[in-house]
Write an enzyme that holds these catalytic residues in place. Structure first.
Site, mmCIF file in Angstrom:
data_model
loop_
_atom_site.group_PDB
_atom_site.id
_atom_site.type_symbol
_atom_site.label_atom_id
_atom_site.label_comp_id
_atom_site.label_asym_id
_atom_site.label_seq_id
_atom_site.Cartn_x
_atom_site.Cartn_y
_atom_site.Cartn_z
ATOM 1 N N ARG A 1 -26.719 52.783 -70.460
ATOM 2 C CA ARG A 1 -27.826 52.020 -69.879
ATOM 3 C C ARG A 1 -28.144 50.787 -70.719
ATOM 4 O O ARG A 1 -28.450 49.728 -70.189
ATOM 5 C CB ARG A 1 -29.070 52.914 -69.794
ATOM 6 N N CYS B 1 -37.319 62.727 -111.372
ATOM 7 C CA CYS B 1 -37.237 63.721 -110.294
ATOM 8 C C CYS B 1 -36.027 63.436 -109.408
ATOM 9 O O CYS B 1 -35.964 62.432 -108.700
ATOM 10 C CB CYS B 1 -38.522 63.709 -109.472
ATOM 11 N N LYS C 1 -35.829 65.924 -63.922
ATOM 12 C CA LYS C 1 -35.532 64.793 -64.801
ATOM 13 C C LYS C 1 -34.649 65.339 -65.925
ATOM 14 O O LYS C 1 -35.141 65.976 -66.860
ATOM 15 C CB LYS C 1 -36.819 64.192 -65.354
ATOM 16 N N CYS D 1 -43.780 70.351 -109.579
ATOM 17 C CA CYS D 1 -42.789 69.940 -108.588
ATOM 18 C C CYS D 1 -41.687 70.998 -108.504
ATOM 19 O O CYS D 1 -41.121 71.380 -109.537
ATOM 20 C CB CYS D 1 -42.182 68.587 -108.991
ATOM 21 N N GLU E 1 -36.773 65.701 -57.765
ATOM 22 C CA GLU E 1 -35.565 66.124 -58.481
ATOM 23 C C GLU E 1 -35.912 66.365 -59.943
ATOM 24 O O GLU E 1 -36.903 65.822 -60.438
ATOM 25 C CB GLU E 1 -34.450 65.081 -58.333
ATOM 26 N N ASP F 1 -32.513 65.729 -69.157
ATOM 27 C CA ASP F 1 -32.686 65.147 -70.482
ATOM 28 C C ASP F 1 -31.296 64.870 -71.060
ATOM 29 O O ASP F 1 -30.733 65.692 -71.772
ATOM 30 C CB ASP F 1 -33.449 66.166 -71.352
ATOM 31 N N TYR G 1 -24.698 64.127 -63.685
ATOM 32 C CA TYR G 1 -25.486 64.352 -62.466
ATOM 33 C C TYR G 1 -26.027 63.029 -61.970
ATOM 34 O O TYR G 1 -26.693 62.309 -62.725
ATOM 35 C CB TYR G 1 -26.628 65.352 -62.711
ATOM 36 N N CYS H 1 -45.530 64.668 -106.599
ATOM 37 C CA CYS H 1 -44.864 64.940 -107.873
ATOM 38 C C CYS H 1 -45.045 63.697 -108.749
ATOM 39 O O CYS H 1 -44.866 62.575 -108.272
ATOM 40 C CB CYS H 1 -43.382 65.195 -107.599
ATOM 41 N N LYS I 1 -44.006 64.326 -66.363
ATOM 42 C CA LYS I 1 -43.438 64.951 -67.551
ATOM 43 C C LYS I 1 -43.968 66.367 -67.753
ATOM 44 O O LYS I 1 -45.134 66.636 -67.485
ATOM 45 C CB LYS I 1 -43.783 64.116 -68.794
ATOM 46 N N CYS J 1 -38.340 69.136 -110.099
ATOM 47 C CA CYS J 1 -38.177 68.694 -111.492
ATOM 48 C C CYS J 1 -39.186 69.339 -112.435
ATOM 49 O O CYS J 1 -39.107 69.147 -113.653
ATOM 50 C CB CYS J 1 -38.284 67.170 -111.585
HETATM 51 N N1 5U1 Z 1 -33.790 62.475 -61.770
HETATM 52 C C1 5U1 Z 1 -33.978 61.193 -62.080
HETATM 53 N N2 5U1 Z 1 -33.984 60.733 -63.316
HETATM 54 N N3 5U1 Z 1 -34.201 59.402 -63.198
HETATM 55 C C2 5U1 Z 1 -34.297 58.461 -64.185
HETATM 56 N N4 5U1 Z 1 -34.179 60.203 -61.194
HETATM 57 C C3 5U1 Z 1 -34.323 59.061 -61.889
HETATM 58 N N5 5U1 Z 1 -34.534 57.808 -61.474
HETATM 59 C C4 5U1 Z 1 -34.642 56.838 -62.414
HETATM 60 C C5 5U1 Z 1 -34.519 57.147 -63.798
HETATM 61 C C6 5U1 Z 1 -34.659 56.075 -64.820
HETATM 62 O O1 5U1 Z 1 -34.856 55.543 -62.089
HETATM 63 C C7 5U1 Z 1 -34.993 55.162 -60.711
HETATM 64 C C8 5U1 Z 1 -36.327 55.545 -60.171
HETATM 65 C C9 5U1 Z 1 -34.845 53.672 -60.659
#
Ligand code: 5U1
Length: 724
Positions: free
Chosen positions: A166, A461, A145, A437, A143, A147, A253, A455, A343, A440
């Site tokens: 969290r 300054c 990850k 600088c 899946e 952000d 999600y 500087c 990553k 100043c």
């Molecule tokens: N997509 C995804 N992100 N993520 C973050 N899955 C997922 N699983 C996580 C975390 C911290 O932790 C489980 C593996 C426990």
């Protein structure tokens, strides 16, 4: 009780019919009929929400949706006892909070191990197969990850009862009112067969386009824009007023479950499909994968799809699919052995270097900053990037007019990696270091052995003053809300601030503040209140706020924990300055000098080497700095007295064992800190051990601690203990 209302007849099934009914036939409604109608409206609105926000397939117009919504609101206002917490009308409307309360997760929110290349992924797969004793392909799920900001949602009997951040994985903040405003997550699960208790884990994200629109709105309103979608999502979730969160384009999600009191499927893929059937969004790229090669192909295809995705991802996650295998694999520290995040590399893009400006920092260092043709990279539009220093510019041979490669990873300041030489124009200009600088006009020098130019303006300054003030009020320092970079720049320009002490005299300029654009009684009161509140601080924050060169927050914490009192630090600094000034024996070697100076108390601290010690000694030797410190204390800045008379010893009598690698400290640094706080570090775990400090890849010591019931903490837990 009966009420006369313009409402739709429950008998009307089609939207158009319902509209007609409502418009033309006023009917007297019994409470029973109202309840029935409210139930039907809730059901319909939930369905429309799901179709709109999860399936992206709406079946009614916005206007029709609004009409149904208002009708339900009207029934609920006439019959308040018909109102339910999971009603679609109850997403927004909770009162602003004064603070978030802490909440313990019913099961810990784990972290994830990482891998950065194919070899590391192969090692992960090998470890999994070895532990399970399987030589054939393992079934994984893959899946993206996302952000975003990690959250935990609790559903009791299918109804959302809590949403939490969290936090440290065990305890987060209760952000239920804000979570409820996220339109694509259900307040009540669809369908049947929900577990009695269910914890759903996932990420709250903000799509790129909506992030850009939000920033444009914020900037137009004179507010600070967010750096990237992740910060925008996290910042929006941490609003005390849920109405603000409701106005932000947030989406959730799911990527897993915590507590699941019910018949959990044997495969995670099936669990995720079950979540989807209950109306929880799970993202469109969740895939079952057989073996390592399928994982590699999945990553390659996701990497290719990434630029076109609306939601930012920073890698992909592979998890063993089978629940029983997961149980067998278990955990290392707080990361499961059955999952890894692969990553993606930091994103890069090319653009034109338009100019180079030199930015003056609080210590006078001049940093070359590239002004770029704006380019979208790493989830944000970048128009400035650091060139680090003159040596780096020379090494990379970057010139103005060049096409340059820019990299941006996470929250790290974007940097210019180098020029694309094949595209260098004939008139590209070599970058020259300024002699004066830019702020100043004072001379610029390059101290021997340093890569930076500085500087020499010091107190005259204004750029240095502005930066020192921004540092003083920053989050890890005195943390003064409402006094941001913009206000400091204005106040310095207007002569209201010429030193940190002036911040505490702003209350004498109330009338002048009130005359300013955008300042009313309330905002001035808030600002002055925040300034007053900041006077109650900690010694560590105060030391950090002083802005002594190379004394970051970790060193400031160490100094505060060791010395306990500012006077003790000042006298150690004086002693070190005296030692530096002592006439050295003529034949003293560098090593002997180092030994002599190394015996000083200041140098006994972890992380305080010759340079940092010299900066600390130099800072307190400067009369003007001592005056500022005294004036600040005279303004009423104070912190709690240390517990022990000679330095705080919060770990006195405690025995700790270190295992695994801590994120920021070496084992030696952790040991020194524990010992400085009065604790003892031993090599093996027994019943007498007070704490086991576990980092990543912790091994048998962690297992033994768990067996013996010894408390296990991580680096932040240790930090908290050190701070008493
Ligand atoms: N997509 C995804 N992100 N993520 C973050 N899955 C997922 N699983 C996580 C975390 C911290 O932790 C489980 C593996 C426990």
């Amino acid at each position: 009780m009966r009420s006369l209302k313009w409402i739709a007849s429950a008998a009307c099934s089609k939207v158009a019919d319902r509209r007609a009914c409502r418009v033309f036939f006023p009917v007297a409604v019994s409470k029973q009929a109202a309840r029935k109608r409210a139930d039907a409206l809730r059901e319909a609105l939930r369905e429309h929400n799901h179709r709109y926000y999860v399936l992206d397939d709406p079946s009614v117009s916005d206007a029709e949706y609004d009409r149904l919504f208002r009708e339900l609101q009207s029934i609920e206002s006439d019959y308040p006892d018909l109102l339910t917490d999971d009603s679609p009308t109850q997403r927004v409307g909770a009162r602003p909070a004064t603070q978030f309360s802490s909440v313990d997760h019913a099961s810990p929110m784990l972290s994830l191990g990482n891998c950065f290349d194919d070899q590391e992924l192969q090692d992960f797969d090998r470890r999994v197969r070895e532990t399970l004793g399987i030589s054939s392909d393992i079934a994984y799920i893959g899946e993206p990850k996302y952000d975003g900001a990690a959250v935990n949602l609790s559903y009791d009997g299918g109804v959302l009862v809590r949403g939490a951040t969290r936090g440290d994985g065990r305890t987060g903040e209760d952000i239920t009112s804000n979570i409820r405003t996220i339109r694509n997550l259900p307040l009540r699960l669809r369908g049947r067969g929900h577990p009695a208790r269910l914890e759903v884990r996932g990420e709250v994200v903000m799509p790129r386009d909506e992030f850009a629109q939000l920033n444009a709105r914020l900037e137009a309103a004179g507010q600070k824009a967010f750096v990237n979608p992740r910060n925008a999502a996290a910042g929006s979730l941490r609003q005390l007023d849920p109405a603000i969160t409701a106005d932000r384009p947030l989406y959730f999600y799911a990527h897993g479950v915590g507590v699941y009191e019910g018949n959990k499927p044997a495969s995670d893929y099936d669990t995720m499909q079950q979540l989807k059937a209950w109306g929880l969004p799970i993202g469109s790229h969740l895939t079952r994968l057989d073996g390592l090669d399928a994982c590699r192909d999945y990553r390659a295809s996701l990497l290719q799809a990434r630029p076109g995705m609306q939601v930012e991802i920073d890698g992909c996650v592979f998890k063993v699919d089978d629940e029983a295998a997961r149980q067998e694999l278990g955990f290392v520290s707080r990361a499961p052995r059955w999952a890894t995040a692969y990553k993606f590399p930091a994103e890069e893009a090319t653009t034109t270097l338009l100019a180079v400006e030199f930015q003056v920092g609080r210590t006078g260092a001049l940093t070359p900053v590239a002004r770029l043709e704006p380019v979208f990279v790493g989830g944000a539009t970048v128009s400035n990037a650091t060139l680090h220093n003159m040596d780096e510019i020379a090494r990379k041979d970057v010139r103005i007019g060049d096409t340059v490669t820019v990299r941006r990873a996470g929250d790290v300041i974007p940097e210019v990696l180098g020029p694309v030489l094949s595209e260098r124009p004939d008139d590209a200009q070599v970058i020259q270091a300024p002699r004066q600088c830019p702020d100043c006009g004072s001379a610029v020098e390059r101290p021997e052995g340093e890569a930076v130019i500085r500087c020499t303006g010091g107190l005259v300054c204004q750029a240095q003053l502005r930066e020192a003030l921004k540092h003083f009020v920053s989050r890890q320092a005195l943390d003064i809300d409402g006094l941001g970079a913009r206000q400091i720049e204005q106040f310095v320009a207007e002569g209201l601030l010429a030193s940190p002490v002036d911040i505490f005299r702003l209350n004498t300029h109330r009338a002048a503040l009130l005359e300013r654009d955008g300042y009313g009684e309330k905002s001035v009161d808030n600002l002055l209140g925040a300034i007053e509140a900041s006077k109650q601080t900690t010694l560590a924050r105060f030391i950090y706020a002083l802005g002594i060169r190379e004394v970051g927050s970790t060193t400031a914490n160490d100094l505060a924990a060791h010395f306990g009192e500012l006077e003790a630090l000042q006298s150690a600094a004086r002693a070190y300055a005296d030692k530096l000034a002592e006439p050295a024996p003529e034949d003293e070697t560098a090593a002997a000098r180092e030994r002599r100076l190394g015996e000083s108390e200041l140098r006994q601290m972890p992380n305080v080497g010759p340079t940092v010690a010299e900066h600390i000694a130099g800072f307190f030797a400067e009369p003007r700095n001592r005056e500022v410190v005294s004036a600040l204390l005279a303004q009423g800045i104070e912190w709690p007295a240390p517990r022990a008379a000679s330095g705080a010893q919060p770990l006195k009598g405690k025995t700790l064992v270190l295992t695994g690698s801590l994120p920021d400290w070496t084992r030696d640094q952790a040991k020194q800190r524990i010992e400085a706080a009065g604790g003892r570090v031993t090599g093996s775990v027994s019943k007498k051990t007070d704490y086991v400090v576990a980092g990543s890849d912790a091994g048998s010591k962690l297992e033994k601690a768990e067996r013996l019931g010894v408390s296990v903490i991580d680096q932040s837990g240790l930090q908290a203990l050190l701070e008493g």
